[in-house]
Scaffold this motif. Sequence first.
Motif, PDB file in Angstrom:
ATOM      1  N   TRP A 248       0.821  -1.215   0.000  1.00  0.00           N
ATOM      2  CA  TRP A 248       0.000   0.000   0.000  1.00  0.00           C
ATOM      3  C   TRP A 248       0.861   1.275   0.000  1.00  0.00           C
ATOM      4  CZ3 TRP A 248      -4.326   1.483  -1.736  1.00  0.00           C
ATOM      5  CH2 TRP A 248      -4.836   2.740  -1.372  1.00  0.00           C
ATOM      6  N   PRO A 249       1.952   1.343   0.786  1.00  0.00           N
ATOM      7  CA  PRO A 249       2.794   2.557   0.683  1.00  0.00           C
ATOM      8  C   PRO A 249       3.302   2.802  -0.743  1.00  0.00           C
ATOM      9  CG  PRO A 249       3.359   1.351   2.661  1.00  0.00           C
ATOM     10  CD  PRO A 249       2.394   0.476   1.905  1.00  0.00           C
ATOM     11  N   LEU A 250       3.515   1.722  -1.511  1.00  0.00           N
ATOM     12  CA  LEU A 250       3.944   1.922  -2.901  1.00  0.00           C
ATOM     13  C   LEU A 250       2.772   2.363  -3.793  1.00  0.00           C
ATOM     14  CD1 LEU A 250       6.591  -0.836  -3.711  1.00  0.00           C
ATOM     15  CD2 LEU A 250       6.930   1.585  -3.280  1.00  0.00           C
ATOM     16  N   VAL A 251       1.561   1.950  -3.431  1.00  0.00           N
ATOM     17  CA  VAL A 251       0.391   2.460  -4.171  1.00  0.00           C
ATOM     18  C   VAL A 251       0.300   3.978  -3.941  1.00  0.00           C
ATOM     19  CG1 VAL A 251      -2.116   2.343  -4.457  1.00  0.00           C
ATOM     20  CG2 VAL A 251      -0.823   0.251  -3.965  1.00  0.00           C
ATOM     21  N   GLU A 252       0.515   4.389  -2.687  1.00  0.00           N
ATOM     22  CA  GLU A 252       0.515   5.837  -2.383  1.00  0.00           C
ATOM     23  C   GLU A 252       1.622   6.526  -3.170  1.00  0.00           C
ATOM     24  OE1 GLU A 252      -1.150   5.960   2.166  1.00  0.00           O
ATOM     25  OE2 GLU A 252       0.912   5.333   1.889  1.00  0.00           O
ATOM     26  N   ALA A 253       2.798   5.860  -3.206  1.00  0.00           N
ATOM     27  CA  ALA A 253       3.942   6.440  -3.924  1.00  0.00           C
ATOM     28  C   ALA A 253       3.654   6.525  -5.420  1.00  0.00           C
ATOM     29  CB  ALA A 253       5.194   5.604  -3.670  1.00  0.00           C
ATOM     30  N   PHE A 254       2.882   5.560  -5.943  1.00  0.00           N
ATOM     31  CA  PHE A 254       2.539   5.581  -7.365  1.00  0.00           C
ATOM     32  C   PHE A 254       1.777   6.863  -7.715  1.00  0.00           C
ATOM     33  CE2 PHE A 254      -0.705   4.981 -10.624  1.00  0.00           C
ATOM     34  CZ  PHE A 254       0.076   4.652 -11.711  1.00  0.00           C
ATOM     35  N   PHE A 255       0.760   7.190  -6.904  1.00  0.00           N
ATOM     36  CA  PHE A 255      -0.044   8.370  -7.254  1.00  0.00           C
ATOM     37  C   PHE A 255       0.739   9.663  -7.032  1.00  0.00           C
ATOM     38  CE2 PHE A 255      -3.347   5.176  -7.255  1.00  0.00           C
ATOM     39  CZ  PHE A 255      -4.087   5.569  -8.360  1.00  0.00           C
ATOM     40  N   LYS A 256       1.574   9.672  -5.994  1.00  0.00           N
ATOM     41  CA  LYS A 256       2.411  10.857  -5.785  1.00  0.00           C
ATOM     42  C   LYS A 256       3.373  11.040  -6.974  1.00  0.00           C
ATOM     43  CE  LYS A 256       5.922  12.634  -2.661  1.00  0.00           C
ATOM     44  NZ  LYS A 256       6.934  12.230  -1.678  1.00  0.00           N
TER      45      LYS A 256
END
Length: 209
Positions: free
Chosen positions: A121-129
Motif C-alpha cells: 500500500w505505501p507503494l500504491v501511495e507512492a505511485f499516485f504521488k
Amino acid sequence: MPQNTDHMPGTESAPPFSQAAENNKGPIGDILHHEFRNVKSVLEIASGTGQHAVHMARLLPHLSWRPSDLSENLPGLTLRHTQEAPPNLLEPMLLDIADHPWPVTQVDAVYAANCLHIVSWPLVEAFFKGAGGAIADAGTIAVYGPFRYGGNFTTPSNAEFDAFLRARDAAAGIRDFEAVNELAATQGFQIARDCDMPANNQLLIWRRR
Ligand SMILES: C[S@@+](CC[C@H](N)C(=O)[O-])C[C@H]1O[C@@H](n2cnc3c(N)ncnc32)[C@H](O)[C@@H]1O
C-alpha cells in the motif's frame, strides 16, 4: 483470473513473455486508442515484459511511449526494445515507484497494468504521488487491474486471486477502488472512466484538467 502463472522467462535471444499481457493488450489498446488521442507522451510504470509497450506504441504512433521497471526487468525490456521497437517507443528506463521524484517529468499520461495489487500500500501511495509529479499539469492516469468496490470482490475468482497474492506477499492484494480514487484525488485527478475488462479486470482513467 489475472496473471500469475503465465510468465515465461526470457533467454539471451528471446525477451520474457506473458500470455496474459498478450491477451489483454488488445482490449486495453482499444480503449487507450480513444483516451490517449490527445496525449503526446506516456510514461509506463512496471512495464514487465514490454509487450504492452510495443503494442501501444504501434497502435498510437502520434505519441511517445516510455517503458520503465525495476532493474531486474530492464535486460528483458531492453532486448524487446532492440528487437521490436517502433520509432516512438523510447528506451526502457529504471524507475522504482518508491524513488521520488521520478526521473521523468512533463509527460501527458502515466500508465500501469497489473501493478497496484502486486506492490504494498505505501507503494500504491507512492505511485499516485509519482504520477502526480510526472504529469506536469493537465493529464491522464490509466491503471489496469482487478479492484474491489464497496469492500466486495467483483467475482469469486478475484477473491481467490487476492488470497493467492496475500499468501505470497502479505503486503500485496487487490485494492479498493474507493481508496485508490482518493489517492488520485489528492493529486487533483478525477475519475473519468471505469471500464469493465475481460478476465475480471478494470481499466480506470483519471484526468486532471
Ligand atoms: C504482474 S507484473 C505486470 C507487468 C506488466 N505491466 C503486465 O501487465 O504484464 C508487475 C510488475 O511490477 C513491477 N514492480 C514491482 N515493484 C515495483 C516498483 N517498486 N517499482 C516499479 N515497478 C515495480 C515488477 O517488476 C513487474 O514488472
